[in-house]
Design an enzyme around this catalytic site. Structure first.
Site, PDB file in Angstrom:
ATOM      1  N   ASP A  70       0.830  -1.198   0.000  1.00 47.53           N
ATOM      2  CA  ASP A  70       0.000   0.000   0.000  1.00 47.53           C
ATOM      3  C   ASP A  70       0.869   1.254   0.000  1.00 47.53           C
ATOM      4  OD1 ASP A  70       0.714  -1.067   2.441  1.00 47.53           O
ATOM      5  OD2 ASP A  70      -1.207  -0.739   3.410  1.00 47.53           O
ATOM      6  N   GLU A  76      -6.002   3.400   3.758  1.00 52.14           N
ATOM      7  CA  GLU A  76      -6.399   3.908   5.074  1.00 52.14           C
ATOM      8  C   GLU A  76      -7.886   4.223   5.210  1.00 52.14           C
ATOM      9  OE1 GLU A  76      -4.774   3.875   7.719  1.00 52.14           O
ATOM     10  OE2 GLU A  76      -2.679   3.739   7.175  1.00 52.14           O
TER      11      GLU A  76
END
Length: 363
Positions: A52, A111
């Site tokens: 990520d 997130e």
């Protein structure tokens, strides 16, 4: 979804690698995502590796020459470590052609916007970029630098946002019988919902309900006619999350009758499913790490943090694991500072496992 400069930097670095066996794929509908295919010598499967990319709205307090240069934004969850390890693995396989095909997924928006789910739903992992099994790491400040941690079953909990709107009737503080106090209803709602965990769930199983925001009223002598509550549900299995969600609806329904009010409950889970590691793949991963004398392995407990990799491995078999980075600051904190020595150790451990995996005949 704002990782424009990060993606540009990744592309710049990747284009310095040997390109003979590489193919880069971009997604117009998800412009900050990046996929790289490494073509194998004799592929029997497509192995995915995910890292990520996004940062957090945190202002870094570490006094470093390489601290975040963007005010109010830092990689406080270690995604910079994730990307760096991913680049190291990709660099190795660009120079040493793997047996199997490999798909590297540099993912935006872990997130909060479920970037993994968005990519999957857009068909990112189809045709040549099909993924048969997925792997990914998350750094862990509580583990010594370079330690690999993993467990069978659930590594991270699934999370669901819950928003409640209570509609009562406002009125004068001196005439409560002519109003319907939304604050009193909200207090009853919160108190009853908290008993779901303590009285409806097996004590040896895990679930969490947290309400972090309650907003109601305008002034001390006016009875509030509306209240809004925001919270989160967490569970180690999707079944647990759905059970909690159903019980909250039942509590709301009961309070509607007893208080003669209207309660609206909305859920938003997105891609934040529990990270439930595939049993067969994880058994193989743990066995390799335990038997590798160059790796320090630790079996870890499940955590109630959320991760949208859970959605991907709900659709595609996979395993997530920890990489110890030994930081004094915790994840999501302004003084999070992972030890850089963990990077090379993580790269070596993952390459070793992937080479071992690719030499196995079985799927």
């Amino acid at each position: 979804m704002h990782e424009v400069k990060t993606k540009a930097y990744l592309l710049k670095v990747i284009k310095t690698f040997p390109q003979t066996n590489l193919e880069i794929k971009e997604l117009p509908e998800l412009p900050t995502a990046l996929l790289v295919l490494v073509r194998g010598q004799n592929p029997r499967r497509n192995i995915g590796y995910r890292c990520d990319m996004d940062a957090l709205p945190v202002n870094e307090t570490n006094d470093l020459s390489f601290k975040s240069a963007t005010q109010g934004i830092m990689h406080a969850c270690g995604h910079d470590i994730h990307m760096t390890v991913g680049l190291g693995i990709l660099n190795y396989y660009s120079e040493h052609q793997p047996q199997d095909n490999m798909i590297f997924f540099f993912q935006p928006a872990e997130e909060s916007e479920s970037g993994g789910k968005v990519a999957y739903d857009l068909g990112a992992f189809t045709n040549d970029f099909r993924v048969d099994e997925f792997y990914g790491l998350h750094d862990n400040p509580l583990l010594k630098a370079g330690v690999i941690g993993c467990r069978k079953g659930t590594l991270f909990a699934g999370t669901t946002e819950v928003n409640i709107k209570i509609q009562g009737k406002s009125g004068h503080a001196a005439y409560p019988h002519l109003a319907n106090d939304a604050i009193v209803i909200a207090a009853n709602f919160i108190e009853q919902v908290q008993t779901i965990i303590s009285r409806n769930i097996d004590p040896v199983k895990c679930g969490v309900i947290t309400f972090g925001k309650l907003q109601a009223g305008v002034i001390r002598n006016v009875i509030a006619g509306e209240a809004e509550i925001e919270g989160t549900i967490r569970g180690l299995t999707q079944e647990m999350i759905e059970f909690i969600r159903q019980r909250i609806l039942e509590v709301a329904s009961g309070l509607e009758k007893s208080f003669n009010c209207q309660i609206t409950v909305e859920y938003n889970q997105g891609g934040y499913y529990p990270v439930e590691n595939d049993p067969r793949l994880t058994e193989r991963f743990i066995t390799y790490m335990k038997n590798n004398t160059k790796v320090e392995f630790e079996e870890t407990d499940p955590k109630m943090t959320g991760e949208d990799f859970g959605y991907l491995i709900n659709k595609i078999p996979g395993t997530m694991f920890w990489l110890g980075v030994e930081s004094k600051g915790s994840l999501h904190s302004a003084d999070f500072l992972p030890k850089e020595s963990a990077i090379k150790m993580g790269i070596d451990a993952v390459i070793g496992f992937l080479n071992y995996r690719m030499n196995l005949e079985e799927n």
